[in-house]
Design an enzyme around this catalytic site. Structure first.
Site, short mmCIF file in Angstrom:
data_model
loop_
_atom_site.label_atom_id
_atom_site.label_comp_id
_atom_site.label_asym_id
_atom_site.label_seq_id
_atom_site.Cartn_x
_atom_site.Cartn_y
_atom_site.Cartn_z
N HIS A 162 0.85 -1.20 0.00
CA HIS A 162 0.00 0.00 0.00
C HIS A 162 0.88 1.24 0.00
O HIS A 162 1.96 1.23 0.59
CB HIS A 162 -0.90 0.01 1.25
CG HIS A 162 -2.09 0.88 1.07
ND1 HIS A 162 -2.05 2.22 1.28
CD2 HIS A 162 -3.35 0.58 0.66
CE1 HIS A 162 -3.25 2.73 1.01
NE2 HIS A 162 -4.05 1.76 0.63
N ASP B 206 -7.88 -5.53 -0.37
CA ASP B 206 -8.32 -6.39 -1.47
C ASP B 206 -7.95 -7.85 -1.27
O ASP B 206 -8.42 -8.71 -2.01
CB ASP B 206 -7.70 -5.90 -2.80
CG ASP B 206 -8.29 -4.57 -3.21
OD1 ASP B 206 -9.51 -4.44 -3.15
OD2 ASP B 206 -7.52 -3.66 -3.56
N1 CMC Z 1 4.38 -7.56 -4.07
C1 CMC Z 1 5.72 -7.56 -3.96
N2 CMC Z 1 6.45 -6.49 -3.60
C2 CMC Z 1 5.78 -5.37 -3.33
C3 CMC Z 1 4.37 -5.30 -3.43
C4 CMC Z 1 3.68 -6.45 -3.80
N3 CMC Z 1 2.35 -6.45 -3.92
N4 CMC Z 1 3.97 -4.06 -3.11
C5 CMC Z 1 5.07 -3.36 -2.84
N5 CMC Z 1 6.16 -4.14 -2.96
C6 CMC Z 1 7.55 -3.74 -2.72
C7 CMC Z 1 8.18 -3.29 -4.01
O1 CMC Z 1 8.97 -4.33 -4.52
C8 CMC Z 1 8.99 -2.08 -3.65
O2 CMC Z 1 10.28 -2.49 -3.33
P1 CMC Z 1 11.54 -1.55 -3.73
O3 CMC Z 1 11.39 -0.32 -2.90
O4 CMC Z 1 12.72 -2.41 -3.37
O5 CMC Z 1 11.41 -1.29 -5.21
C9 CMC Z 1 8.36 -1.55 -2.36
O6 CMC Z 1 7.55 -2.60 -1.84
C10 CMC Z 1 7.47 -0.34 -2.65
O7 CMC Z 1 6.57 -0.72 -3.69
P2 CMC Z 1 5.96 0.28 -4.75
O8 CMC Z 1 5.26 -0.53 -5.78
O9 CMC Z 1 7.01 1.24 -5.19
O10 CMC Z 1 4.91 1.04 -3.84
P3 CMC Z 1 3.75 1.98 -4.34
O11 CMC Z 1 3.37 2.80 -3.17
O12 CMC Z 1 4.11 2.69 -5.59
O13 CMC Z 1 2.62 0.93 -4.73
C11 CMC Z 1 0.84 -0.57 -4.68
C12 CMC Z 1 1.57 0.57 -3.94
C13 CMC Z 1 -0.46 -0.84 -3.98
C14 CMC Z 1 0.56 -0.12 -6.13
C15 CMC Z 1 1.74 -1.82 -4.69
O14 CMC Z 1 1.95 -2.24 -3.37
C16 CMC Z 1 1.15 -2.95 -5.53
O15 CMC Z 1 1.35 -3.00 -6.73
N6 CMC Z 1 0.38 -3.89 -4.88
C17 CMC Z 1 -0.30 -4.95 -5.59
C18 CMC Z 1 -1.65 -4.44 -6.12
C19 CMC Z 1 -2.65 -4.24 -5.03
O16 CMC Z 1 -2.85 -5.10 -4.18
N7 CMC Z 1 -3.34 -3.10 -5.06
C20 CMC Z 1 -4.39 -2.75 -4.08
C21 CMC Z 1 -3.96 -1.57 -3.27
S1 CMC Z 1 -4.89 -1.29 -1.76
C22 CMC Z 1 -6.55 -1.08 -2.12
C23 CMC Z 1 -6.90 -0.26 -3.29
O17 CMC Z 1 -6.38 0.81 -3.51
O18 CMC Z 1 -7.77 -0.71 -4.03
#
Ligand code: CMC
Length: 380
Positions: free
Chosen positions: A261, A317
């Site tokens: 998140h 989710d």
């Molecule tokens: N699986 C594996 N690694 C992850 C994940 C994941 N789902 N989420 C974050 N990370 C790691 C990522 O590898 C990164 O590491 P590094 O800093 O070494 O590159 C670190 O955590 C930060 O991740 P990010 O993708 O840069 O973080 P963000 O704030 O841009 O993204 C997110 C947030 C929700 C898009 C992402 O966590 C993600 O893609 N999650 C999977 C999709 C998901 O479940 N989305 C629902 C979000 S919550 C409810 C909603 O909004 O609907």
């Protein structure tokens, strides 16, 4: 001075708001001062929708008035149902919902006025009509006739009734209510930001909500619940979870759906509530497979993220997927259910945006070529 770029608007505050506060370090979420755990335990979705649009929870009389105001709006124009009948069979429910919201503007006598009274009026319609639209599409694509709402039922109860055609049990209605309360609002998340940014041009509510539905659909946002179930279905059994997770994490860009998140650094409080709901449903239904697979995925992710020194926990989710599965919904309906809940939050934000608007207009740092001379087409 070099401009600061905040990719993904990370850490950017676009305005003040009275609606919702998230403390990502402590795993806290409040709607107008009330803790989400208490609301999920004790409040109905109607009480929460009222709360999001007003300063406080409704009194008994205010709640009854609010319910009465919603009742005339459950039906949707028959032209929308006719459009659903003509959609190609493979049409995804979120595409159908987005198109339907856009079409609704054509059947509203006053779609464009953005006075607060008119925005509230449209909000009541949309809160009542979202469940009807989502349920009607689901039935029509399976060759079934849509079910008219029962004015005596709550929004949660009606949604289940309109999906299945059978009066829901109080227990199923309560689970639906909890899911709707948990998903109703979440600050400046992507779809709410899109709704507010769209409204900031002083365009109409239908345009802003159509854009929000499109944003919610994405797999990084509300579409993640559908992706979680698709993954669990493809994996098939608890013993294959570990391999699945490790394969994804082998790619630095790999993302396990339902985890992580932008704001929470600890467990999303909504995931905790939904984990408990899923556990109870698994016990009661005897269908524990999806819950057990989810627990195993959480265990492997916890271990792997700790090894990598990352704070990546289940989000809302993740456990909602197994809850919806145990309620009998197909995976591609999970995101429309999210929309049925979030419409009240989007509307709360549109009320704030229209009340004190400033056009949202960020900038980009240009890194392309400069000083080029136009060449006639024959010389290129
Ligand atoms: N699986 C594996 N690694 C992850 C994940 C994941 N789902 N989420 C974050 N990370 C790691 C990522 O590898 C990164 O590491 P590094 O800093 O070494 O590159 C670190 O955590 C930060 O991740 P990010 O993708 O840069 O973080 P963000 O704030 O841009 O993204 C997110 C947030 C929700 C898009 C992402 O966590 C993600 O893609 N999650 C999977 C999709 C998901 O479940 N989305 C629902 C979000 S919550 C409810 C909603 O909004 O609907």
């Amino acid at each position: 001075m070099e401009p600061t770029i905040n990719r993904g608007l990370d850490g950017i505050y676009i305005d003040t708001s009275q609606v919702c506060h998230i403390d990502g370090q402590r795993g806290e979420l409040i709607y107008r001062g009330y803790d989400i755990r208490e609301l999920a335990n004790k409040a109905s979705y109607e009480e929460v929708a009222y709360l999001l649009w007003h300063d406080d929870l409704p009194t008994r009389t205010q709640l009854e008035t609010f319910r009465q105001q919603l009742r005339p709006h459950f039906a949707v124009p028959p032209e929308i149902l006719e459009h659903f009948r003509r959609c190609p069979l493979a049409t995804q429910p979120m595409h159908a919902l987005r198109s339907a919201v856009s079409m609704l503007a054509a059947y509203d006598d006053n779609p464009d006025e953005v006075s607060l009274n008119n925005v509230r009026r449209i909000g009541l319609k949309l809160v009542a009509q979202f469940p009807t639209i989502a349920a009607a599409f689901e039935r029509i694509r399976h060759g079934l006739a849509p079910v008219a709402a029962d004015p005596e039922l709550s929004i949660a109860g009606n949604f289940l009734y309109q999906l299945t055609g059978a009066k829901p049990t109080p227990a199923a209605t309560r689970v639906m209510d909890v899911a709707l309360v948990l998903h109703a609002e979440h600050g400046a998340n992507a779809s709410t930001f899109v709704a507010r940014a769209t409204a900031s041009t002083l365009t109409d509510v239908y345009s802003a909500i159509t854009a929000a539905v499109g944003s919610l659909k994405g797999p990084l946002h509300g579409g993640a619940n559908t992706e979680v179930m698709k993954a669990l279905e493809a994996i098939g059994s608890v013993d294959k979870i570990e391999r699945y997770v490790l394969d994804i994490l082998a790619d630095p860009k790999g993302r396990v759906m339902g985890f992580g998140h932008r704001v929470y650094r600890v467990l999303d409080p909504r995931a905790n509530v939904l984990r408990e709901v899923a556990e109870k449903l698994a016990e009661e239904s005897g269908e524990s497979k999806w819950f057990e697979m989810s627990l195993e995925m959480e265990r492997v992710m916890d271990r792997e993220m700790e090894k990598r020194g990352k704070q990546v926990k289940p989000n809302v989710d993740f456990f909602s997927a197994s809850v919806y599965r145990m309620l009998g919904f197909p995976a591609d309906m999970y995101t429309p259910i999210f929309a049925v809940a979030r419409i009240s939050g989007w509307m709360a934000h549109l009320l704030e945006q229209y009340a004190d608007n400033r056009l949202m207009r960020p900038q980009l740092v240009y890194q392309g070529p400069v000083g080029r001379r136009f060449k006639p087409i024959a010389e290129r």
